[in-house]
Design an enzyme around this catalytic site. Structure first.
Site, PDB file in Angstrom:
ATOM      1  N   CYS A  16       1.466   0.964   0.226  1.00  0.00           N
ATOM      2  CA  CYS A  16       0.240   1.740   0.484  1.00  0.00           C
ATOM      3  C   CYS A  16      -1.010   0.862   0.406  1.00  0.00           C
ATOM      4  O   CYS A  16      -1.226   0.182  -0.593  1.00  0.00           O
ATOM      5  CB  CYS A  16       0.134   2.864  -0.549  1.00  0.00           C
ATOM      6  SG  CYS A  16      -1.410   3.775  -0.435  1.00  0.00           S
TER       7      CYS A  16
HETATM    8  N1  MHO Z   1       1.475   9.030  -1.007  1.00  0.00           N
HETATM    9  C1  MHO Z   1       0.154   8.535  -0.716  1.00  0.00           C
HETATM   10  C2  MHO Z   1       0.147   7.573   0.409  1.00  0.00           C
HETATM   11  C3  MHO Z   1      -1.150   6.977   0.656  1.00  0.00           C
HETATM   12  S1  MHO Z   1      -1.070   5.403   1.242  1.00  0.00           S
HETATM   13  C4  MHO Z   1      -2.580   5.157   1.951  1.00  0.00           C
HETATM   14  C5  MHO Z   1      -0.754   9.724  -0.503  1.00  0.00           C
HETATM   15  O1  MHO Z   1      -1.302  10.186  -1.466  1.00  0.00           O
HETATM   16  O2  MHO Z   1      -0.948  10.195   0.612  1.00  0.00           O
HETATM   17  O3  MHO Z   1      -0.151   5.415   2.367  1.00  0.00           O
END
Ligand code: MHO
Length: 209
Positions: A16
């Site tokens: 991420c």
């Molecule tokens: N599970 C995360 C992913 C964000 S990252 C920018 C969320 O809160 O959406 O891919």
């Protein structure tokens, strides 16, 4: 003031990109960070439709303060390079691990570092890709300095800089890592001390750390 020699740019994908930006942003010698999409073929990717790109961070750094090799060390230490589709709760091709190299020297250093990483364990394969750097597409503003934006306290301490200014700010890059608690311990302590100092003096705005 900026130095009178050129800054350098390195691009990495390690899960991420909110977290990737935080990991690199707080290092001394990193001048600016930008999250974006890289490594795929889709033109003009966006968050909800990034195609075959990986979530990436572009790191602008002062090579006299921090070296490419040191950035590689941080890259390896900051994620699980043995997961094909990324680490933790985020799973998918967009979270893959990639070192985007620009030129033969970076490619060599990346290759050496990957071999060293692989030697640490024989039972699992390092899946990190080493790929020639192509177009880096900056992500939407709401993804830039995402961790910092979750802290109204830190933003206020910076004088509530407008969003565009945050994107280019070295201080914002540092505090973004601090907000995510992803700075190396020494840097985390240094920022703690600076913030405490400002709060004690009642001085309104944090300008640097
Ligand atoms: N599970 C995360 C992913 C964000 S990252 C920018 C969320 O809160 O959406 O891919």
């Amino acid at each position: 003031p900026p130095p009178d020699y050129p800054l350098k740019i390195a691009v990495f994908a390690l899960g991420c990109f909110w977290r990737s930006e935080a990991v690199f942003g707080c290092l001394n010698g990193v001048v600016r960070t930008t999250v974006g999409y890289c490594g795929g073929s889709k033109l003009n990717p966006v968050y909800r439709s990034l195609g075959d790109h990986a979530e990436s961070v572009q790191v602008e750094y002062d090579p006299k303060v921090i070296s490419y090799t040191q950035l590689l060390d941080v890259f390896w230490a900051s994620h699980d390079s043995r997961q094909v589709f990324g680490q933790g709760p985020d799973v998918g091709n967009q979270y893959r691990s990639v070192i985007f190299t620009n030129g033969t020297e970076e490619r060599r250093l990346a290759g050496v570092s990957k071999e060293r990483e692989q030697l640490k364990s024989r039972s699992s394969v390092v899946v990190t890709q080493i790929q020639q750097l192509g177009t880096f597409y900056p992500a939407e503003p709401e993804h830039q300095k995402f961790e910092l934006k979750q802290s109204p306290f830190l933003r206020q301490l910076m004088g509530n800089l407008p969003e565009v200014d945050l994107e280019n700010s070295s201080l914002a890059a540092k505090l973004n890592g601090y907000a995510a608690e992803l700075c190396p311990p020494g840097i985390q302590k240094q920022i703690d001390a600076k913030i405490n100092d400002i709060l004690r003096k009642g001085w309104p705005v944090l300008r640097d750390v």
